[in-house]
Design an enzyme around this catalytic site. Structure first.
Site, PDB file in Angstrom:
ATOM      1  N   ARG A  57       0.910  -1.420  -0.079  1.00  0.00           N
ATOM      2  CA  ARG A  57      -0.079  -0.038   0.064  1.00  0.00           C
ATOM      3  C   ARG A  57       0.942   1.357  -0.105  1.00  0.00           C
ATOM      4  NH1 ARG A  57      -2.711  -3.463   3.621  1.00  0.00           N
ATOM      5  NH2 ARG A  57      -4.373  -4.259   2.686  1.00  0.00           N
ATOM      6  N   LYS A  91       3.387  11.907 -10.816  1.00  0.00           N
ATOM      7  CA  LYS A  91       2.246  11.145 -11.633  1.00  0.00           C
ATOM      8  C   LYS A  91       2.910   9.566 -12.002  1.00  0.00           C
ATOM      9  CE  LYS A  91      -0.419  14.359 -14.236  1.00  0.00           C
ATOM     10  NZ  LYS A  91      -0.774  14.822 -15.531  1.00  0.00           N
ATOM     11  N   GLU A 102       9.309  18.879 -24.443  1.00  0.00           N
ATOM     12  CA  GLU A 102       8.917  19.439 -23.091  1.00  0.00           C
ATOM     13  C   GLU A 102       9.844  20.633 -22.988  1.00  0.00           C
ATOM     14  OE1 GLU A 102       6.582  18.137 -21.409  1.00  0.00           O
ATOM     15  OE2 GLU A 102       6.476  16.225 -22.572  1.00  0.00           O
ATOM     16  N   LYS A 120       8.028  23.457 -12.725  1.00  0.00           N
ATOM     17  CA  LYS A 120       7.263  22.201 -12.816  1.00  0.00           C
ATOM     18  C   LYS A 120       6.625  22.216 -11.062  1.00  0.00           C
ATOM     19  CE  LYS A 120       5.433  17.723 -13.872  1.00  0.00           C
ATOM     20  NZ  LYS A 120       5.702  16.615 -14.488  1.00  0.00           N
ATOM     21  N   GLU A 123      -4.099  17.949 -10.507  1.00  0.00           N
ATOM     22  CA  GLU A 123      -4.443  18.339 -11.947  1.00  0.00           C
ATOM     23  C   GLU A 123      -6.042  18.750 -11.978  1.00  0.00           C
ATOM     24  OE1 GLU A 123      -2.535  16.498 -15.404  1.00  0.00           O
ATOM     25  OE2 GLU A 123      -4.418  17.035 -16.408  1.00  0.00           O
ATOM     26  N   ARG A 171      -2.275  22.767 -12.997  1.00  0.00           N
ATOM     27  CA  ARG A 171      -1.571  21.633 -13.716  1.00  0.00           C
ATOM     28  C   ARG A 171      -1.827  21.304 -15.062  1.00  0.00           C
ATOM     29  NH1 ARG A 171       1.045  16.575 -10.428  1.00  0.00           N
ATOM     30  NH2 ARG A 171       2.380  15.837 -12.011  1.00  0.00           N
ATOM     31  N   ASN A 184       0.335  20.321 -19.833  1.00  0.00           N
ATOM     32  CA  ASN A 184      -0.036  19.557 -21.147  1.00  0.00           C
ATOM     33  C   ASN A 184       0.152  20.285 -22.346  1.00  0.00           C
ATOM     34  OD1 ASN A 184      -0.487  17.225 -19.507  1.00  0.00           O
ATOM     35  ND2 ASN A 184      -2.488  17.609 -19.341  1.00  0.00           N
ATOM     36  N   HIS A 207       0.276  18.971 -25.868  1.00  0.00           N
ATOM     37  CA  HIS A 207       0.051  17.818 -25.938  1.00  0.00           C
ATOM     38  C   HIS A 207      -1.016  16.914 -26.365  1.00  0.00           C
ATOM     39  CE1 HIS A 207       3.593  18.100 -23.373  1.00  0.00           C
ATOM     40  NE2 HIS A 207       3.708  16.663 -23.164  1.00  0.00           N
ATOM     41  N   HIS A 234      -0.014  14.216 -28.504  1.00  0.00           N
ATOM     42  CA  HIS A 234      -0.495  12.728 -28.135  1.00  0.00           C
ATOM     43  C   HIS A 234      -1.437  12.006 -29.257  1.00  0.00           C
ATOM     44  CE1 HIS A 234      -0.395  13.418 -23.385  1.00  0.00           C
ATOM     45  NE2 HIS A 234       0.746  12.738 -23.904  1.00  0.00           N
ATOM     46  N   HIS A 250       8.176  11.524 -29.097  1.00  0.00           N
ATOM     47  CA  HIS A 250       7.232  12.564 -28.217  1.00  0.00           C
ATOM     48  C   HIS A 250       7.577  13.977 -28.366  1.00  0.00           C
ATOM     49  CE1 HIS A 250       5.086  13.513 -24.832  1.00  0.00           C
ATOM     50  NE2 HIS A 250       5.822  14.136 -24.342  1.00  0.00           N
TER      51      HIS A 250
HETATM   52  N1  GLY Z   1       3.521  15.436 -17.479  1.00  0.00           N
HETATM   53  C1  GLY Z   1       2.836  16.283 -17.084  1.00  0.00           C
HETATM   54  C2  GLY Z   1       2.255  16.447 -15.543  1.00  0.00           C
HETATM   55  O1  GLY Z   1       3.265  16.048 -14.865  1.00  0.00           O
HETATM   56  O2  GLY Z   1       1.290  16.819 -15.030  1.00  0.00           O
END
Ligand code: GLY
Length: 335
Positions: A111, A133, A175, A203, A213, A217, A221, A224, A228, A240
């Site tokens: 956990r 993430k 990026e 960031k 997010e 946040r 993106n 993207h 994407h 990418h």
């Molecule tokens: N890669 C986008 C984020 O970490 O929110």
């Protein structure tokens, strides 16, 4: 060795990011208290790190095909057979795929046990390893299963970027370009350490303000939405970074047509993206219907897509964009 240290400030769960040439050699000194460490990496990474405590290496496969729940199961079963406990930690050594998978295994094993990221690619150092993430793909889509699981420490060793294959390095450049419009300004004249540090700083501030997010946040993106979709097209074999580069120029064209930015700002997007050696136009042969299908189910659903666009209040999500403006903007990034 001169290293840069930054903090990702999160109430009770703040962590440091160490940046610089050879930073990975500081792992033993910086590792949070742990009895032993499971080092998750890929055979091709080739960096033997020393966590300074008993450790064992767990290899995962390369590429998106290995970013699966079955890899998580194999890791967790390996951890268990080795006797990894809550008093221990995971050290993920590699690019974004390794930090996503290693981070997710750490998030769910017992956990949740601590994870340290040793990021070895530009993409991981300025994006994937920062902000918690983690996750894996399902056959139905990318990153569909995952968790927010903040690391306890991140190490960005810029020495590892020097031997990165050019295509892998270029994967992170989209990026880097993105951060120009997230408060980074002109990053291209900085040293690579300064570039990584500036991106991490930006960031970290975004993540601190909106970890899950639900607001700001989403600006991370930028570039993207189309990016994407172009990666999903697959047969065009875009990196990418290349896909995000085209996505940034498309987003600028769309913002221009919505009256959010002026023509100089669109030109600035093209200058910055091409300055990093990234394409600013769609790969030849991509048809209108294929493009629409990549962004939405059909032309009607296209208007329901949320775009992340620059504007007078900065980069933010925008919905309800008229289909003809989307199509005109796609036309503007055609060969
Ligand atoms: N890669 C986008 C984020 O970490 O929110």
């Amino acid at each position: 060795m001169k290293l840069i240290t930054l903090e990702v400030p999160l109430a009770g769960r703040s962590y440091e990011v160490w940046i610089g040439e050879g930073a990975r050699h500081e792992l033993a000194r910086l590792l949070p208290t742990a009895r032993k460490a499971a080092v998750v990496t890929q055979p091709g990474i080739g960096y033997a790190v020393d966590p300074g405590v008993e450790h064992r290496v767990f290899h995962i496969g390369e590429g998106e095909g290995a970013k699966t729940l079955s890899t998580i199961e194999s890791l967790c079963r390996g951890f268990s057979r080795w006797g990894l406990s809550r008093a221990d930690c995971v050290v993920a050594v590699g690019g974004g795929m390794v930090t996503d998978v290693g981070g997710f295994a750490a998030a769910v094993y017992h956990r949740g046990i601590p994870v340290v990221h040793v990021a070895t690619t530009l993409l991981a150092q300025i994006d994937a390893a920062i902000g918690g993430k983690t996750g894996v793909n399902l056959p139905e889509g990318k990153n569909l299963v995952g968790a927010y699981w903040q690391p306890s420490l991140v190490i960005c060793d810029t020495e590892t970027l020097q031997s990165l294959p050019p295509r892998l390095y270029a994967s992170g450049l989209g990026e880097l370009a993105k951060y120009h419009w997230l408060g980074g300004g002109d990053l291209d004249h900085l040293t690579v350490e300064e570039q990584v540090a500036r991106c991490v700083e930006i960031k970290a501030a975004v993540v601190a303000a909106d970890e899950r997010e639900i607001g700001r946040r989403v600006a991370l993106n930028y570039g993207h939405t189309l990016g994407h979709a172009l990666e999903t097209a697959g047969s065009y074999d875009l990196l990418h970074g290349e896909a995000v580069g085209i996505g940034l120029v498309f987003a600028a064209e769309l913002a221009y047509r919505l009256g959010r930015i002026d023509a100089d700002e669109v030109a600035e997007h093209r200058r910055v993206v091409s300055g990093y050696g990234l394409p600013t136009r769609l790969p030849p042969g991509l048809g209108d219907d294929e493009l629409t299908a990549l962004l939405a189910r059909d032309k009607k659903a296209l208007e329901g897509v949320t775009f992340v666009l620059d504007g007078p209040d900065g980069v933010e999500p925008v919905t309800g964009v008229p289909g003809e403006l989307i199509e005109a903007s796609l036309e503007a990034v055609r060969e």
